[in-house]
Design an enzyme around this catalytic site. Structure first.
Site, PDB file in Angstrom:
ATOM      1  N   CYS A 147       0.846  -1.191   0.000  1.00  0.00           N
ATOM      2  CA  CYS A 147       0.000   0.000   0.000  1.00  0.00           C
ATOM      3  C   CYS A 147       0.885   1.246   0.000  1.00  0.00           C
ATOM      4  O   CYS A 147       1.738   1.398   0.869  1.00  0.00           O
ATOM      5  CB  CYS A 147      -0.910   0.024   1.228  1.00  0.00           C
ATOM      6  SG  CYS A 147      -1.857   1.549   1.343  1.00  0.00           S
ATOM      7  N   ASN A 211      -0.037  -3.941  -6.871  1.00  0.00           N
ATOM      8  CA  ASN A 211      -0.770  -2.891  -6.187  1.00  0.00           C
ATOM      9  C   ASN A 211      -0.651  -1.619  -7.040  1.00  0.00           C
ATOM     10  O   ASN A 211      -0.139  -1.660  -8.157  1.00  0.00           O
ATOM     11  CB  ASN A 211      -0.189  -2.697  -4.775  1.00  0.00           C
ATOM     12  CG  ASN A 211      -1.213  -2.113  -3.796  1.00  0.00           C
ATOM     13  OD1 ASN A 211      -1.969  -1.216  -4.147  1.00  0.00           O
ATOM     14  ND2 ASN A 211      -1.227  -2.625  -2.583  1.00  0.00           N
ATOM     15  N   GLY A 262      -4.224  -5.193 -12.212  1.00  0.00           N
ATOM     16  CA  GLY A 262      -3.701  -3.878 -12.594  1.00  0.00           C
ATOM     17  C   GLY A 262      -4.423  -3.396 -13.832  1.00  0.00           C
ATOM     18  O   GLY A 262      -3.986  -3.645 -14.942  1.00  0.00           O
TER      19      GLY A 262
END
Lengths: 320, 298
Positions: A147, A211, A262
């Protein structure tokens, strides 16, 4: 869904190879918001809830989201109820879903990750019995080391291969094989393949990538950072080629399954991620627009497989 | 599930685009609820939240027969997403997720909706005593009022309905026409109603802010329902507190990515100090819940 789509993610049987990315689908809230009753068909083959941390978190200041060309930038900052409330209130409801569960965990130190996984383990023992082998088809853990929207932990671990290895090993000690342990990687590194290798060698049974990409939105009037958290994470179709490259590079070096994500927004995206080496794909930001997108993409994937006369395993890694 | 609607009517009322969309599968909305909508051929990534302006889903012509769901939205063109929607023409397609959120009835502002019929309904009893229902709208905040008027129509509001609408200019005030049918139906049902209009530039109605009109006329036993920009909502709440009005509900406006509780993008700080998701706890919230109950010192 047809048996043509049946697959496995480590010890988990999946009815089809499409799940959600953590933090982009709150199944319980969404079902409630749409007025669905208890027996609705979940739109994912396995469900990944929003990241759980040791303590409750409010998340970042507002504004938290901004749309950009072909995507969005978010700085949500992992708001969540904390593991105590999660295991007491949310986990039992998630175990009642008809699909396997992959609990996404984050911490601000290695010990915190381990503690959260231990708390989840203890709760699972109460819910499912103490024989961990029987949990394997139903529950997995995904470590969020990626994150970009918190100050410590997470991405600071995910950008250091040695830290990834130490964390994966420490969690493996309390979350043993054959239980699914996925490590969710950040693309904000020079060499994502080495990060994936570190996770694999330390005992991860899958890697999730990617991410969000760290980004910045400038307020058009004030010319200051627009988001309350200053920087944010870019997601959506804008990042698809970047994410595909990551999956392509990681698939060349690891043997464990890749959960590819993604910018997935249509069936062709799913096909491309799988061709690059993803065994399973996850829908992220596009699920904000249509929460039922993962299941729809799986249905369309089946048509593509028929048209191309491919099996799922023939499609996976076809590019290599 | 996300639905696909067909634009059945598209017209401008002043600066706002008024869209009537036929949406197969639409469940029917309460006033104050919203939907996430996006042009089918959109160049935007995310849908945008819009109040349901009117909803003719549940009107029965003969018992057991329903019209096709026909749902209206009022679009204020503020950016790319709303610009695409404002440019839609008849027969264009839109993606719709909704109805969503807690409307005025679910928030406790008006009695739960009874089944509406095309005929003038039997008189019911208004909730919360004899006070008036005072509806305050600012600009495009007039959007949910047609559906709200339908809900009022199915209840007897003994002391009547006062609609106060504030606009920047007479051009914006042209949007008042979306209330014509609803106000006419109130008259037919002998529900007393009054309308007060303000414009900031004085080009139509009373010159000034809608809160000026409210301040002149508000009674402590009134029930106040509000939809408009945040600053107006907070100003209205101050007027309510000053007049001892405790029954006030506000339809809050924030940016939203998903509208269904997933993204945590729409949070706002509410009176209890927490950041709360407007899409789930709102968009309609009681004044005390949203802004707090501290006595005004001014």
């Amino acid at each position: 869904m047809s048996s043509r789509l049946h697959t496995h993610l480590g010890p988990m049987f999946l009815e089809y190879p499409v799940i959600n990315a953590s933090g982009t689908l709150d199944l319980l809230e969404t079902a409630d918001a749409l007025g669905l009753d208890g027996d609705y068909r979940v739109p994912v083959a396995a469900y990944v809830p929003k990241t759980v941390t040791m303590l409750p978190r409010e998340g970042n200041p507002t504004p938290r989201v901004a749309e950009v060309a072909a995507g969005m930038v978010n700085s949500i900052g992992l708001p969540n109820e904390g593991v105590k409330a999660f295991v007491a209130d949310t986990l039992p409801r998630l175990l009642n879903l008809t699909c396997p569960l992959i609990v996404n965990v984050a911490g601000f130190s290695r010990d915190e990750y381990v503690s959260v996984v231990e708390r989840v383990s203890r709760a699972l023992a109460d819910e499912l019995g103490s024989d961990k082998g029987t949990w394997a088809p139903r529950v997995g853990i995904e470590l969020n080391v990626s994150c970009p929207n918190v100050d410590s932990g997470c991405m600071s671990i995910g950008t250091d291969a040695e830290e990834i290895a130490r964390l994966t090993q420490a969690v493996r000690d309390v979350w043993p094989t054959p239980l699914l342990l996925a490590v969710k990687l950040t693309p904000n590194v020079t060499d994502i393949a080495s990060m994936a290798l570190a996770a694999e060698e330390a005992g991860a049974s899958a890697v999730s990538l990617v991410n969000t990409f760290k980004g910045l939105i400038v307020d058009r009037d004030t010319l200051k950072p627009y988001l309350g958290g200053i920087t944010g994470g870019l997601s959506g179709p804008a990042i698809k080629p970047l994410a595909l490259r990551c999956v392509f590079e990681v698939a060349a070096v690891v043997d464990i399954p890749i959960i590819g994500m993604g910018g997935i927004a249509c069936t062709q995206d799913v096909v491309e991620f799988m061709a690059c080496g993803a065994s399973v794909v996850a829908v992220g930001a596009a699920g904000f627009v249509d929460p039922w997108l993962p299941a729809r993409l799986a249905e369309e994937l089946e048509e593509v497989l028929c048209e191309r006369s491919l099996t799922l395993s023939e499609l996976i890694g076809k590019i290599h | 599930m996300r639905l696909v609607g067909r634009v059945a009517e598209a017209a401008f009322v002043g600066p706002y685009a008024h869209l009537a969309v036929e949406i197969p599968g639409w469940k029917g909305a309460q006033s104050g609820q919203f939907a996430m909508i996006q042009a089918a051929e959109s160049r935007c990534f995310l849908a945008r939240p819009f109040s349901v302006s009117d909803d003719e889903t549940h009107i029965e012509t003969t018992p057991g027969t329903h019209h096709a769901a026909r749902v209206s939205f009022l679009v204020d063109e503020v950016g790319r997403g709303s610009g695409e929607l404002a440019a839609l023409r008849v027969d264009d397609r839109v993606h719709v997720l909704g109805p969503l959120g807690r409307g005025f009835a679910a928030a406790g502002a008006v009695a739960p909706a009874a089944r509406r019929t095309a005929a003038c309904p039997a008189a019911g009893v208004g909730r919360g005593g004899a006070g008036r229902l005072v509806i305050v709208a600012g600009g495009a905040g007039i959007a949910p009022l047609p559906l709200l008027l339908r809900e009022i129509e199915s209840r007897l509001i003994r002391s009547g309905v006062l609609v106060l609408a504030g606009f920047r200019s007479s051009r914006e005030a042209q949007a008042l026409c979306i209330l014509d049918d609803g106000l006419e139906r109130l008259r037919r049902c002998r529900i007393p109603s009054e309308v007060g209009i303000t414009t900031e530039d004085g080009s139509f109605g009373f010159a000034g802010m809608v809160t000026d009109l409210l301040d002149r006329d508000l009674q402590p036993d009134d029930t106040v329902l509000v939809c408009g920009p945040s600053a107006m909502c907070e100003a209205v709440w101050k007027v309510c507190r000053r007049h001892g009005v405790r029954r006030a509900w506000f339809s809050l406006e924030t940016l939203m990515a998903c509208g269904v509780g997933s993204c945590h993008g729409c949070v706002t700080r509410v009176a209890d100090g927490t950041l709360t998701r407007v899409c789930r706890r709102g968009p309609v919230m009681a004044g005390e819940e949203a802004f707090g109950a501290e006595e005004e010192t001014t």
